[in-house]
Design a protein around this motif. Structure first.
Motif, PDB file in Angstrom:
ATOM      1  N   THR A  35       0.866  -1.163   0.000  1.00 11.74           N
ATOM      2  CA  THR A  35       0.000   0.000   0.000  1.00 11.74           C
ATOM      3  C   THR A  35       0.911   1.223   0.000  1.00 11.74           C
ATOM      4  O   THR A  35       2.124   1.098  -0.073  1.00 11.74           O
ATOM      5  N   THR A 188      -4.690   1.846   7.256  1.00  7.73           N
ATOM      6  CA  THR A 188      -4.155   1.021   6.175  1.00  7.73           C
ATOM      7  C   THR A 188      -5.274   0.627   5.231  1.00  7.73           C
ATOM      8  O   THR A 188      -5.127   0.623   4.020  1.00  7.73           O
ATOM      9  N   ASN A 189      -6.438   0.299   5.813  1.00 13.58           N
ATOM     10  CA  ASN A 189      -7.568  -0.116   4.999  1.00 13.58           C
ATOM     11  C   ASN A 189      -8.751   0.765   5.374  1.00 13.58           C
ATOM     12  O   ASN A 189      -9.434   0.525   6.373  1.00 13.58           O
ATOM     13  N   ILE A 190      -8.972   1.803   4.588  1.00  6.53           N
ATOM     14  CA  ILE A 190     -10.000   2.779   4.940  1.00  6.53           C
ATOM     15  C   ILE A 190     -11.387   2.154   4.926  1.00  6.53           C
ATOM     16  O   ILE A 190     -12.214   2.425   5.797  1.00  6.53           O
ATOM     17  N   GLN A 191     -11.637   1.269   3.954  1.00  4.66           N
ATOM     18  CA  GLN A 191     -12.959   0.649   3.869  1.00  4.66           C
ATOM     19  C   GLN A 191     -13.243  -0.165   5.122  1.00  4.66           C
ATOM     20  O   GLN A 191     -14.364  -0.154   5.639  1.00  4.66           O
ATOM     21  N   MET A 265     -17.288   5.260  -0.893  1.00  4.31           N
ATOM     22  CA  MET A 265     -16.800   4.281   0.086  1.00  4.31           C
ATOM     23  C   MET A 265     -17.708   4.253   1.305  1.00  4.31           C
ATOM     24  O   MET A 265     -17.990   3.190   1.867  1.00  4.31           O
TER      25      MET A 265
ATOM     26  N   LEU B  57     -14.693   3.366  -6.752  1.00  2.95           N
ATOM     27  CA  LEU B  57     -13.940   2.684  -5.695  1.00  2.95           C
ATOM     28  C   LEU B  57     -12.662   2.143  -6.285  1.00  2.95           C
ATOM     29  O   LEU B  57     -12.596   1.033  -6.756  1.00  2.95           O
ATOM     30  N   ASP B  60      -6.477   1.443  -3.038  1.00  4.14           N
ATOM     31  CA  ASP B  60      -5.814   2.470  -2.236  1.00  4.14           C
ATOM     32  C   ASP B  60      -4.570   3.004  -2.883  1.00  4.14           C
ATOM     33  O   ASP B  60      -4.219   4.154  -2.719  1.00  4.14           O
ATOM     34  N   ASN B  61      -3.817   2.166  -3.594  1.00  3.57           N
ATOM     35  CA  ASN B  61      -2.522   2.640  -4.076  1.00  3.57           C
ATOM     36  C   ASN B  61      -2.524   2.943  -5.565  1.00  3.57           C
ATOM     37  O   ASN B  61      -1.491   2.894  -6.203  1.00  3.57           O
TER      38      ASN B  61
END
Lengths: 294, 318
Positions: A35, A188-191, A265, B57, B60-61
């Motif tokens: 990430t 790290t994982n917003i969802q 999201m 959606l 993330d990266n």
């Protein structure tokens, strides 16, 4: 000898250890395992630790730096956020509210919410749980709590070290208001964080997120980026002796999803997002996102 | 006659009224229609048609589509942070104010040093090093000093009058370690950055060879000594401005004893940056001082002790 080889020898002889050299890099950098950490690419398992390191090092100067960097505007943002939420047990109601402030570290939103509820609605019964993944930031909040008027023995305020993506000590359907100010961008994982928020809120509960967002107007964006990438790390270097943490801060702002994307999201987590769903503050430098669990 | 003039007047009035109305009407109409056509809803609807609105959606990266407005050039060496000139200037202003009021905070001294070590000065030093065989060796090897590379335990076992032993005894007396030297980040050329790094790391050796302690007066004296010998602007600034915040007795001591010593010694001794300290650790320190032309100043800690004892006695008598 190739340029790269010379630099690698030199880096060892210079005794350098840049932050990410301690991590293993995936050479194929697949989306599965890696990430972003600012503009760098890191393993997902390491991001939490790296973010923890950043916040441990900024914890003691956090409020001074916030004031210096935003020239005090962050106080306006936060008070608008609290006023807009307008949360508090209404007179005539018989059930106090349960607030949850995530990534609440130093406690400014938490105490602000309690203050607003007391001043506007005479609510002295609603409870507040402040959680933060970083114990150092939470300790700053606890210190402030000890010196504040909320520390009156009524146990209304509770501090817990929790990971916002799991919130394992918070029960399902137990909170009326979930607030997170300038914290969700570090997940790290917003969802997963949004899903956890959905889980802990009661039906009818409100999710409110104040976060840095993207500026639409290109002219203002130009000035904003020049300011954030050159002045902010310099302030971090001179005021807090920590250029790298503030460099991470401005890079992570840029990596955060845009307003409409973040709204999607929130909807994906199951929230109902009322019309527009977000309010831009200061041309989009910050943005308040709202969701309701039906 | 009257009727025609009345008619003309009404025609003229009508024409005038029209002329005044037209820009107003057009502007209003444009504004109203424009706000209808380009309202928030219509704008979002057009975005939806183009597929830019929903189902955004992304992972993330994934990189953002638009290029950032602010980019930095690539670093030239691993710890390099390339700064633009205006940033270096701001760093100079901020760190000079900070270093004046808080010289004990290392980050200000570090930033001040790197922002004032501009290319012409480092190039002059580079030429000085390149014209000396030991200097050339230094630039070839580019040694770095850490507690392991110097092997402090071994130094403690060296004869009392050797450079290495003097150094490690000074370190122990002052309670410092060679590992606290910050890496150079803001100087762009790798070799010039190394020269500055070497200057920073040898600072402790200058303290050890002259015997000056790390208290503020000692630091200022070493800075003047360095400035006279090596010529770094930061040491010069320190020499000019740092004593202004001291007490009268400290200033007296500095200006009467240490400044003259530092200026004379600094100018008369051989260039200190061309000393390969790691290789002369077992050499005799007095021989070295004679060779280089360095005089030792009076012991600062002893002078201060004597001064405070005098004060105490004076208070006792009075």
């Amino acid at each position: 000898m190739s340029q790269l080889a010379r630099y690698s020898i030199r880096s060892r002889s210079l005794g350098l250890k840049p932050l990410t050299s301690q991590l293993r890099f995936n050479s194929n950098s697949s989306g599965e395992n890696t990430t972003h950490f600012g503009f760098k690419t890191v393993n997902k398992d390491d991001k939490e630790k790296l973010v923890g390191g950043v916040f441990s090092s900024v914890a003691s100067n956090y409020d001074i730096m916030n004031d210096a960097m935003s020239m005090g505007v962050h106080r306006l943002w936060k008070s608008h956020f609290i006023n807009r939420l307008d949360a508090g047990m209404r007179p005539g109601s018989n059930r106090p509210l349960q607030f949850l402030d995530v990534a609440g570290g130093t406690g400014d939103i938490a105490f602000g919410l309690l203050d607003h509820a007391e001043r506007k609605f005479n609510d002295v019964n609603s409870t507040m749980t402040v959680v933060d993944i970083n114990a150092d930031m939470l300790r700053e909040g606890e210190k402030r709590y000890q010196a504040s008027k909320w520390n009156d023995g009524s146990d209304r305020v509770q501090f817990l070290v929790q990971n916002g993506e799991q919130l394992d000590q918070i029960e399902d359907n137990s909170k009326d208001v979930y607030t997170i100010a300038f914290g969700i961008r570090n997940f790290t994982n917003i969802q997963a964080g949004l899903n956890a928020a959905y889980r802990v809120l009661k039906p009818g509960g409100i999710f409110a997120c104040l976060e840095f967002s993207q500026v639409d107007n290109p002219a203002i964006d130009y000035i904003y980026q020049a300011y954030s990438f050159s002045i902010l790390p310099l302030m971090g270097q001179l005021i807090a002796d920590d250029r790298d943490s503030y460099q991470y801060l401005v890079e992570s702002i840029r990596k955060f999803p845009k307003q409409e994307e973040f709204k999607s999201m929130i909807e994906k987590a199951g929230f109902y997002v009322p019309e527009k769903g977000y309010e831009n503050l200061t041309f989009g430098v910050a943005s308040i996102h709202i969701g309701v669990k039906l | 006659m009257i009727r025609t003039s009345v008619l003309n007047k009404s025609i003229i009035n009508h024409a005038q009224l029209n002329i005044q109305k037209r820009p107003f009407v057009i502007t209003t109409a444009l504004t109203a229609i424009g706000s209808l056509l380009f309202s928030e809803n219509n704008r979002l609807a057009s975005q939806m048609e183009r597929g830019e609105l929903h189902n955004k959606l992304t992972k993330d990266n994934s990189p953002r589509e638009d290029k950032p407005f602010f980019t930095r050039p690539e670093p030239n060496f691993p710890s390099h942070i390339p700064l633009y000139t205006y940033e270096k200037l701001l760093m100079f202003l901020g760190s000079s104010a900070g270093a004046f009021f808080h010289p004990e905070r290392n980050e200000f001294i570090v930033a001040l040093g790197e922002s004032t070590a501009i290319s012409p000065i480092l190039r002059r030093l580079q030429t000085k090093m390149l014209s000396d065989p030991v200097g050339r060796e230094l630039l070839r090897d580019q040694p770095r000093m850490t507690s392991t590379s110097l092997n402090l335990d071994h130094l403690r076992e060296l004869p009392h009058n050797s450079i290495g032993n003097t150094y490690v005894r000074w370190l122990d007396r002052e309670g410092v370690s060679p590992d606290t030297r910050v890496t150079v980040k803001y100087i762009d050329d790798p070799e010039l950055a190394y020269i500055y790094q070497r200057y920073r790391e040898c600072h402790d050796f200058y303290h050890a060879v002259t015997g000056l302690p790390i208290i503020i007066e000692g630091e200022i004296s070493v800075k003047v000594f360095e400035f006279m010998n090596i010529g770094m602007p930061m040491s010069g600034l320190g020499a000019l401005f740092a004593p202004l915040r001291l007490k009268k007795s400290q200033k007296e001591r500095l200006y009467n004893i240490y400044y003259p010593w530092a200026i004379k010694s600094g100018l008369n001794s051989k260039p200190l940056i061309n000393v390969y300290w790691e290789k002369i650790l077992d050499q005799d320190v007095d021989e070295f001082r004679e060779q280089m032309g360095i005089e030792t100043p009076p012991d600062l800690r002893n002078l201060r002790k004597q001064y405070f004892e005098k004060l105490k006695k004076a208070k006792k008598i009075v």
